[in-house]
Design an enzyme around this catalytic site. Structure first.
Site, PDB file in Angstrom:
ATOM      1  N   ASP A   1       0.860  -1.177   0.000  1.00  0.00           N
ATOM      2  CA  ASP A   1       0.000   0.000   0.000  1.00  0.00           C
ATOM      3  C   ASP A   1       0.902   1.234   0.000  1.00  0.00           C
ATOM      4  O   ASP A   1       2.090   1.128   0.310  1.00  0.00           O
ATOM      5  CB  ASP A   1      -0.897  -0.041   1.246  1.00  0.00           C
ATOM      6  CG  ASP A   1      -1.853   1.126   1.303  1.00  0.00           C
ATOM      7  OD1 ASP A   1      -2.380   1.511   0.245  1.00  0.00           O
ATOM      8  OD2 ASP A   1      -2.066   1.658   2.404  1.00  0.00           O
TER       9      ASP A   1
ATOM     10  N   ASP B   1      -1.662  -1.214   6.172  1.00  0.00           N
ATOM     11  CA  ASP B   1      -1.882  -0.758   7.547  1.00  0.00           C
ATOM     12  C   ASP B   1      -3.336  -0.417   7.853  1.00  0.00           C
ATOM     13  O   ASP B   1      -3.737  -0.399   9.010  1.00  0.00           O
ATOM     14  CB  ASP B   1      -1.014   0.465   7.845  1.00  0.00           C
ATOM     15  CG  ASP B   1      -1.481   1.695   7.065  1.00  0.00           C
ATOM     16  OD1 ASP B   1      -1.731   1.569   5.851  1.00  0.00           O
ATOM     17  OD2 ASP B   1      -1.611   2.770   7.670  1.00  0.00           O
TER      18      ASP B   1
ATOM     19  N   ASP C   1      -7.163  -2.665   4.096  1.00  0.00           N
ATOM     20  CA  ASP C   1      -6.124  -3.584   3.627  1.00  0.00           C
ATOM     21  C   ASP C   1      -6.315  -5.001   4.160  1.00  0.00           C
ATOM     22  O   ASP C   1      -5.661  -5.936   3.688  1.00  0.00           O
ATOM     23  CB  ASP C   1      -4.733  -3.083   4.048  1.00  0.00           C
ATOM     24  CG  ASP C   1      -4.345  -1.795   3.333  1.00  0.00           C
ATOM     25  OD1 ASP C   1      -4.753  -1.638   2.172  1.00  0.00           O
ATOM     26  OD2 ASP C   1      -3.655  -0.960   3.938  1.00  0.00           O
TER      27      ASP C   1
END
Length: 684
Positions: free
Chosen positions: A386, A578, A582
């Site tokens: 990410d 995080d 996700d």
């Protein structure tokens, strides 16, 4: 196993594996017992004894407080053995013979042999016949039976020394994990009517005020009430450098106050603190076996009875084929065969290697939830990450301020700051952090928030607009720039019906993000960036870091589809994230990695590996630890099979003595153990 079982601690309690009171004591006991039992289960081949049932070897190494005490039985045995050998060589054979000779050697044998004989008997009574204890008992008692007293004592003596070294190695492997388990104090000082009172940390309530003196560890998570305080965060991040916190920031259990007396308001229950979750993760890590460990354990359960059967055949089968058959000669060969075949080097050093890897990772702020994930991460081909919060700080900051010459930049920025102080939007926070304290002399009138556009107010009788370029279009403000040509988030400013300028605001790339990408490339691992942020921003960050594959404007389900596509190419994929959004892709990937410092609880619980300090450079470090652990484990497997195979063949053919057998068993086991603990001294 992707999700932690919140009732895992209570399950252990109901089965009587601990009698301690506080939550942390329970976790400590579980982790310690789990490590010891796991190693012991492996070492005993088929034995599943609990910690208390193992009175020899490991228990000595775990409960003794000095090296001398651990080695005492072996020292006594060696002393008596030397006396016996001296008597053999310097006393007339007519005197030192018969029962006298047997008794002297038996006295040398008992300090190291009795615990093993006792353990073998207990195993048989429990129905667990084939264990290393039985192999060693048969081999050494058999040596006595055919008159090979010195060799019988020597085999058990070396075995005992090997057990002590093994126990010391296990203790060392656990040291980094135990350092985590010792981080949180059981007691805290809370303020009651402005007086400090010491209570059990588990008894503290949310809202209590903790008084933390310099040098003390914080017992619970909370909010800092003091203006500033510096903390050592090594317990949580693996980094001992001071971390300065300001009033209102979150501080976590395990942090050490470095300077002045600080006050902290408790915000989380004792059992729900970040450190408690870390301890629980460590406990779970010792319970989950890598495929290699599982294979070796199954192999040992089949291998050991086969070895005993072969030893019987070596002893008895030649009787039917040889005219000059000598029972003592073939029994000796069978005993040599038994000693050599003991699979200690495999079943001890392999779990020890994985414990060492988990411990080394813990020391560096990386938590593996099981040794199986060390193996999986070692084979990862593509790390998908990410952007926000993983490779960037997740905190917006003003990058550039551009104003037209006819406007006073400082004066208008003070106005903008005053207006943005009415908003809690992250962009408003970035502007406030950039400008500083709000000027109380600025008077705002008719403040209005225009949804999806920005803010409007009157200052000094003139209209002030702060927002996106849609706001400018709505109020008919003309501008001479192309917003689409600028990558960063833009904040347009108009004053007195004229376009005054703009600010660029962006998330900051983490300082070690570049080195993380570079190290992943060195390891031969591809990198991909997925983000819900706009594609131009994602591409800009990816290009800056040298990541070729990047995708923006993704919803959570889009990320899931991207991961499925990569796995469809037969790539082993790790995802690093995080946020709550996700969690699905973390669960779907072969190895899910969570940023544990600021990450959501859902993502942390779903992940297989947790980076405690949110540093991207820990990602290649974790992969490297996995690779090194796997390499060491297979080195031990190869060494054990090659040496044992060669000496087994020699032993069956009568070309190897008990001394070669001792080397093939205890010597190889010690070499494997030394190799296994090597990972704890490596630099990653």
């Amino acid at each position: 196993m992707k999700n932690l079982d919140p009732n895992h601690i209570h399950t252990y309690d109901e089965h009587g594996h601990m009698t301690c009171c506080s939550e942390e004591e329970k976790i400590y006991k579980i982790a310690e017992t789990s490590i010891k039992n796991s190693v012991k289960k492996d070492a005993c081949c088929s034995s599943d004894h609990t910690e208390d049932e193992h009175a020899h070897g490991h228990n000595h190494s775990e409960t003794s407080t000095s090296s001398f005490k651990m080695f005492l039985p072996a020292i006594v045995s060696l002393f008596l053995l030397l006396i016996a050998i001296a008597l053999d060589n310097y006393i007339p054979q007519t005197w030192f013979t018969g029962w006298i000779r047997i008794l002297v050697y038996a006295a040398a044998y008992l300090p190291v042999g009795f615990p093993v004989l006792k353990e073998a008997l207990q195993s048989i009574l429990k129905g667990e016949i084939f264990s290393e204890f039985l192999l060693m008992s048969i081999a050494t008692v058999g040596a006595f039976a055919i008159g090979e007293y010195p060799e019988g004592v020597a085999v058990m003596l070396f075995y005992s020394v090997g057990e002590v070294f093994q126990g010391m190695a296990v203790k060392r492997a656990k040291a980094n994990i135990k350092s985590l388990l010792d981080q949180r104090p059981d007691e805290v000082s809370i303020l009651i009517n402005n007086e400090a009172k010491t209570i059990k940390a588990a008894s503290a309530n949310i809202g209590d005020i903790i008084q933390l003196k310099a040098g003390e560890k914080l017992g619970l998570d909370g909010e800092l009430l003091s203006e500033t305080a510096s903390f050592n965060t090594a317990a949580l991040t693996g980094e001992s450098k001071p971390d300065t916190k300001t009033k209102g920031e979150t501080v976590l259990a395990g942090m050490i106050n470095l300077n002045t007396v600080a006050q902290v308001k408790v915000t989380t229950a004792y059992k729900d603190s970040k450190l408690s979750k870390i301890l629980e993760m460590v406990q779970h890590a010792t319970a989950q076996k890598a495929p290699t460990e599982l294979f070796i354990r199954k192999f040992a359960k089949i291998y050991t009875p086969i070895v005993v059967l072969l030893a019987i055949l070596i002893t008895g089968l030649p009787f039917f084929f040889l005219e000059d058959y000598a029972f003592s000669q073939w029994l000796y060969r069978a005993l040599v065969f038994l000693v050599i075949s003991c699979p200690c080097a495999l079943v001890i050093s392999i779990p020890l290697g994985y414990f060492g890897g988990i411990g080394a990772a813990s020391k560096n702020g990386i938590l593996f939830k099981g040794s199986n994930f060390l193996d999986l991460l070692a084979n990862i081909q593509n790390v998908v990450m990410d952007k926000t919060g993983t490779m960037t700080e997740g905190v917006f900051k003003v990058q550039e301020v551009v104003f037209k010459p006819e406007f006073n930049k400082e004066q208008i920025m003070e106005m903008v700051n005053a207006l943005e102080s009415k908003s809690t939007h992250p962009i408003a926070t970035a502007i406030h952090d950039f400008v500083g304290k709000v000027d109380a002399n600025i008077e705002l009138i008719n403040v209005e928030e225009i949804a999806g556009h920005g803010l409007k107010a009157e200052v000094n009788g003139k209209e002030l607009l702060v927002g996106n370029f849609k706001l400018m279009d709505t109020f008919g403000i003309s501008y001479d720039i192309d917003p689409e040509a600028i990558v960063y988030t833009l904040v347009a400013i108009a004053y007195d019906k004229k376009f005054a300028g703009y600010l660029t605001i962006a998330d900051v790339i983490k300082e070690d993000a570049q080195s993380a990408v570079n190290k992943l490339k060195e390891l031969g691992v591809n990198t991909t960036m997925l983000s819900g942020d706009k594609s131009s921003v994602v591409k800009f960050v990816a290009d800056k870091l040298g990541i070729i594959n990047s995708f923006g404007d993704l919803l959570p389900e889009d990320k899931v589809n991207k991961i499925k596509a990569l796995k469809g190419l037969n790539q082993r994929v790790a995802f690093v994230g995080d946020g709550v959004n996700d969690a699905p892709v973390v669960a779907l990937s072969d190895v899910g990695i969570a940023m544990g410092g600021l990450g959501s609880d859902a993502t942390i619980e779903t992940a297989d590996v947790v980076i405690q300090d949110d540093m991207p450079s820990r990602i290649p470090m974790a992969i490297n630890i996995g690779k090194q652990t796997k390499r060491i484990v297979w080195q031990n497997i190869t060494m054990a099979f090659l040496v044992k195979g060669a000496v087994l063949a020699l032993g069956a053919g009568g070309l190897a003595t008990m001394w070669e057998a001792v080397f093939a068993d205890v010597g190889v086991a010690l070499l494997a153990i030394l190799n296994a603990v090597r990972i704890q001294n490596m630099k990653f």
